[in-house]
Design a protein around this motif. Structure first.
Motif, PDB file in Angstrom:
ATOM      1  N   VAL B  16       0.837  -1.206   0.000  1.00 37.40           N
ATOM      2  CA  VAL B  16       0.000   0.000   0.000  1.00 37.40           C
ATOM      3  C   VAL B  16       0.873   1.256   0.000  1.00 37.40           C
ATOM      4  O   VAL B  16       0.553   2.238  -0.679  1.00 37.40           O
ATOM      5  N   ARG B  17       1.985   1.220   0.735  1.00 38.92           N
ATOM      6  CA  ARG B  17       2.895   2.386   0.727  1.00 38.92           C
ATOM      7  C   ARG B  17       3.396   2.668  -0.681  1.00 38.92           C
ATOM      8  O   ARG B  17       3.451   3.825  -1.118  1.00 38.92           O
ATOM      9  N   ILE B  18       3.746   1.600  -1.418  1.00 40.78           N
ATOM     10  CA  ILE B  18       4.216   1.805  -2.797  1.00 40.78           C
ATOM     11  C   ILE B  18       3.108   2.446  -3.633  1.00 40.78           C
ATOM     12  O   ILE B  18       3.340   3.401  -4.377  1.00 40.78           O
ATOM     13  N   ALA B  19       1.885   1.927  -3.489  1.00 41.45           N
ATOM     14  CA  ALA B  19       0.759   2.474  -4.277  1.00 41.45           C
ATOM     15  C   ALA B  19       0.539   3.952  -3.959  1.00 41.45           C
ATOM     16  O   ALA B  19       0.387   4.781  -4.869  1.00 41.45           O
ATOM     17  N   LEU B  20       0.537   4.291  -2.671  1.00 44.60           N
ATOM     18  CA  LEU B  20       0.346   5.688  -2.265  1.00 44.60           C
ATOM     19  C   LEU B  20       1.456   6.568  -2.853  1.00 44.60           C
ATOM     20  O   LEU B  20       1.194   7.673  -3.348  1.00 44.60           O
ATOM     21  N   ASN B  21       2.674   6.074  -2.808  1.00 44.89           N
ATOM     22  CA  ASN B  21       3.800   6.850  -3.345  1.00 44.89           C
ATOM     23  C   ASN B  21       3.723   7.001  -4.856  1.00 44.89           C
ATOM     24  O   ASN B  21       3.984   8.085  -5.391  1.00 44.89           O
ATOM     25  N   LEU B  22       3.368   5.912  -5.552  1.00 43.74           N
ATOM     26  CA  LEU B  22       3.258   5.995  -7.012  1.00 43.74           C
ATOM     27  C   LEU B  22       2.194   7.014  -7.416  1.00 43.74           C
ATOM     28  O   LEU B  22       2.343   7.732  -8.400  1.00 43.74           O
ATOM     29  N   LYS B  23       1.109   7.072  -6.621  1.00 43.52           N
ATOM     30  CA  LYS B  23       0.036   8.020  -6.918  1.00 43.52           C
ATOM     31  C   LYS B  23       0.392   9.443  -6.472  1.00 43.52           C
ATOM     32  O   LYS B  23      -0.379  10.379  -6.704  1.00 43.52           O
ATOM     33  N   GLY B  24       1.523   9.569  -5.778  1.00 45.62           N
ATOM     34  CA  GLY B  24       1.934  10.896  -5.323  1.00 45.62           C
ATOM     35  C   GLY B  24       1.047  11.464  -4.236  1.00 45.62           C
ATOM     36  O   GLY B  24       0.891  12.685  -4.115  1.00 45.62           O
ATOM     37  N   LEU B  25       0.456  10.595  -3.428  1.00 44.74           N
ATOM     38  CA  LEU B  25      -0.465  11.053  -2.385  1.00 44.74           C
ATOM     39  C   LEU B  25       0.270  11.320  -1.077  1.00 44.74           C
ATOM     40  O   LEU B  25       1.203  10.615  -0.711  1.00 44.74           O
ATOM     41  N   ASP B  26      -0.197  12.315  -0.396  1.00 44.44           N
ATOM     42  CA  ASP B  26       0.328  12.661   0.910  1.00 44.44           C
ATOM     43  C   ASP B  26      -0.452  11.856   1.946  1.00 44.44           C
ATOM     44  O   ASP B  26      -1.673  11.806   1.886  1.00 44.44           O
ATOM     45  N   TYR B  27       0.231  11.201   2.883  1.00 46.80           N
ATOM     46  CA  TYR B  27      -0.500  10.409   3.871  1.00 46.80           C
ATOM     47  C   TYR B  27       0.266  10.340   5.178  1.00 46.80           C
ATOM     48  O   TYR B  27       1.489  10.474   5.212  1.00 46.80           O
ATOM     49  N   ALA B  28      -0.503  10.163   6.241  1.00 48.48           N
ATOM     50  CA  ALA B  28       0.096   9.994   7.562  1.00 48.48           C
ATOM     51  C   ALA B  28       0.258   8.506   7.834  1.00 48.48           C
ATOM     52  O   ALA B  28      -0.505   7.695   7.321  1.00 48.48           O
TER      53      ALA B  28
END
Lengths: 214, 214
Positions: B16-28
């Protein structure tokens, strides 16, 4: 012609049979006898290097593997009736319920895993049964909590029509019944499964109804 | 704010971290310590009755579970860059590669399974390691055969950009390396993982880079 390489008691093949029936698709069945080890035979390995079923050969000749990937393919190619709801959060819920079964329960109770327990770890019959029932109980407790507690649950796992989640629930319950698991703590799972089984698409997909049923 | 409840070494959270990073999303990130058993604590059970991570809390407050369901949600809600190809057969291929890892390898080597082997089945350290390596070897042999033999493989598992399949491959390879599995027979898997790791989205998602890394 669409052809399903499967086995009557494979719960992954069972999921795909339900999907094909719900979509109203005509398909041929090509049984691969898992007990005889045909899945690791040359012919099946050429179709799937993983030596597993189900494999769906599409009418265009593509050979698809992994039951949930096959069901999503069918849903994309034949959109009605839909196996996923329209909204992204609803789709995530249905997929997570399906994966709760497909990634957390089923893989641990696979034939190849039970064989490893007995063959390599010299586990006796009682401990093998305890293993089987442990993962069903753990997974079903979580599934029951979600289905009973979440407002999106309806007649089926999500709302009032069958989805990918029901396609996973019913074959998993079949396995649980076959291994005589105590199911008294899962009234919502049983209620939904009964509703599913009242539909012809589910009834016709049952293991006992298949051409290779023993 | 999008929040990921995870654990640095959980390979499902890693996906999930990879997916969030690929999408360029900011997350806590909200760490849940699996070794201390925090996943089965009251707070986490309220989020997920299954007592697992990852859980993604969306900016709209929905709490989503199961890593592949979360990644598909992210792909639907934030379509660019796409984690799945456009064509149905390609999508089925990517999903089947992802599920080969997520349904056939990873579930057998989960912390809770290793604990059951040791606690209930009294398996010794050597047999536990053999179990771990057996399922990696079996799964990776099949994955390698597919990736090396199928023409759709490119720089990545499918073509020349990362997909859901790469999101599963890299964390699984990390686990295999951690348990010192012999990886000499999987040149294509290693080649693709190296390509993935050259991307910041993958590098930043690595367990050692997380706030809760020990």
């Amino acid at each position: 012609m669409t052809t399903l390489y499967g086995y009557f008691r494979s719960s992954a093949a069972y999921r795909v049979r339900i999907a094909l029936n719900l979509k109203g698709l005509d398909y041929a069945q090509a049984p691969v006898n898992l007990v005889k080890g045909e899945q690791r035979g040359e012919e099946n390995l050429a179709r799937n290097p993983q030596g597993l079923v189900p494999i769906l050969e599409t009418d265009e000749g593509a050979q698809l593997t992994q039951s949930l990937a096959i069901c999503e393919y069918l849903d994309e190619r034949y959109p009605a009736p839909a196996l996923l709801p329209a909204d992204a959060v609803g789709r995530a819920r249905v997929r997570s319920l399906a994966q709760l079964v497909a990634c957390e329960i089923h893989p641990l109770n696979n034939l190849k895993v039970l064989k490893y327990l007995v063959g390599e770890l010299k586990v006796d019959e009682e401990a093998k049964l305890a293993w089987y029932r442990h993962w069903i109980a753990e997974g079903f407790a979580a599934l029951e909590a979600r289905l009973a507690g979440e407002s999106a649950t309806g007649e089926f796992c999500h709302g009032d029509s069958p989805t990918l989640a029901d396609l996973c629930l019913v074959p998993q319950l079949f396995n649980a019944e076959r291994f005589e698991c105590d199911l008294s703590a899962y009234p919502t799972i049983r209620r939904i499964a009964e509703r599913c089984r009242s539909l012809e698409a589910f009834a016709k997909a049952a293991p006992g109804e298949q051409p290779d049923a023993g």
